[in-house]
Write an enzyme that holds these catalytic residues in place. Structure first.
Site, PDB file in Angstrom:
ATOM      1  CD  GLU A 118      -2.464   1.380   2.692  1.00 22.72           C
ATOM      2  OE1 GLU A 118      -2.618   2.524   3.187  1.00 22.72           O
ATOM      3  OE2 GLU A 118      -2.835   0.333   3.269  1.00 22.72           O
ATOM      4  NE  ARG A 122       0.750   8.705   5.451  1.00 22.11           N
ATOM      5  CZ  ARG A 122       0.774   8.115   6.637  1.00 22.11           C
ATOM      6  NH1 ARG A 122       1.929   8.061   7.304  1.00 22.11           N
ATOM      7  NH2 ARG A 122      -0.309   7.580   7.156  1.00 22.11           N
ATOM      8  CB  THR A 145      -2.502   8.634   2.673  1.00 14.29           C
ATOM      9  OG1 THR A 145      -1.704   7.741   3.448  1.00 14.29           O
ATOM     10  CG2 THR A 145      -2.740   9.892   3.503  1.00 14.29           C
ATOM     11  CE  LYS A 205      -5.852   2.908   7.266  1.00  8.39           C
ATOM     12  NZ  LYS A 205      -5.077   3.903   6.489  1.00  8.39           N
TER      13      LYS A 205
END
Length: 284
Positions: A118, A122, A145, A205
């Site tokens: 994953e 960022r 993210t 999640k």
């Protein structure tokens, strides 16, 4: 490790899972002159192996075929993607600062027996890293993210097969559902789970797992929502990952302890491979 074999008795190529042999995947086509080198009828694909080599006697020659499962799986095949994630049990959550590091990172993950990543949005290198990892063909790549629709589009273009968000971003969820892309939005409360269910989601999640209440809270949340599977992420490490995986409601766990940002940036890929092997052994 030989992952497929040609069976002389049934004249089919057998597809083998990581543990034990599964059903047949490819029929060998018979022509007027006997066996041909055409491979047809992909009849079953459960996604436990992302890349394998097939050896088989076709005609009078021994032929070798490289079959990239990820090229066969479209992002629309969400059931297969969920099966893959579940079978691997742990999803390495990666921060990549330089695209040039992605290839070696991929090699380390595969060498360690955990062909999934994953890649989080960022850093500016995220898209490039996803492209590099996805182009390998032997790693299931997801985007983490993800908070905007533009990021979903970028992730898909980069070869990501699934999307993970830190919270429940309605526009992201709605876009993914409309485009049949697997999305795992972040939840941490009963209200979040109820909202996910309103959208028809069955996999989410659980984030931030430890800070939100850990295994105890997840047990409590799972009781009234037994149709939902969770991917706990945040504060997961070698010391508690098995506690989470022991819950029937847990699909897999997300963690970064085997792919720490400093290890990636320092080029310590042998260490990453070692830690990854330890993870695989730990969660068997």
């Amino acid at each position: 490790m030989r992952l497929c074999r040609f069976c002389r008795s049934c004249e089919k190529i057998h597809f083998c899972r990581l543990s034990g042999e599964a059903c047949f995947i490819i029929d060998v086509w018979w022509g007027e002159n006997g066996r041909s080198n055409k491979l047809l009828n992909v009849s079953y694909l459960n996604g436990y192996i992302l890349l394998w080599t097939v050896y088989g006697l076709l005609g009078n020659a021994t032929c070798e075929f490289f079959i990239n499962v990820m090229d066969m799986i479209d992002v629309c095949d969400q059931r297969y993607l969920v099966d893959m994630i579940s079978s691997l049990r742990v999803v390495p959550v990666v921060v990549v600062d330089e695209v040039e590091l992605a290839q070696s990172l991929g090699e380390a993950l595969v060498a360690g027996g955990l062909p999934i990543a994953e890649v989080t949005f960022r850093t500016d290198a995220a898209m490039g890293a996803m492209e590099v990892l996805a182009s390998r063909g032997d790693i299931l790549v997801g985007a983490g993210t993800v908070t905007t629709v533009d990021q979903v589009k970028e992730a898909r273009e980069s070869g990501a097969k699934f999307v993970v968000s830190p919270g429940f971003h309605r526009e992201v969820v709605e876009y993914c559902l409309a485009n049949e892309m697997l999305v795992l939005p972040g939840v941490s409360s009963a209200s979040d789970i109820a909202l996910a269910m309103e959208y028809g989601l069955k996999n989410v999640k659980f984030f931030p797992a430890e800070a939100s209440g850990g295994v105890g809270l997840l047990k409590a949340l799972s009781a009234p929502y037994q149709s939902v599977k969770f991917v706990p992420t945040g504060g997961i490490h070698a010391g508690n990952v098995r506690d989470y995986l022991s819950l029937d409601s847990v699909l897999a766990c997300g963690g970064s302890w085997m792919v720490e940002r400093s290890l990636v940036n320092d080029g310590k890929f042998e260490e990453i491979a070692k830690l990854t092997r330890e993870v695989v052994e730990l969660v068997k």
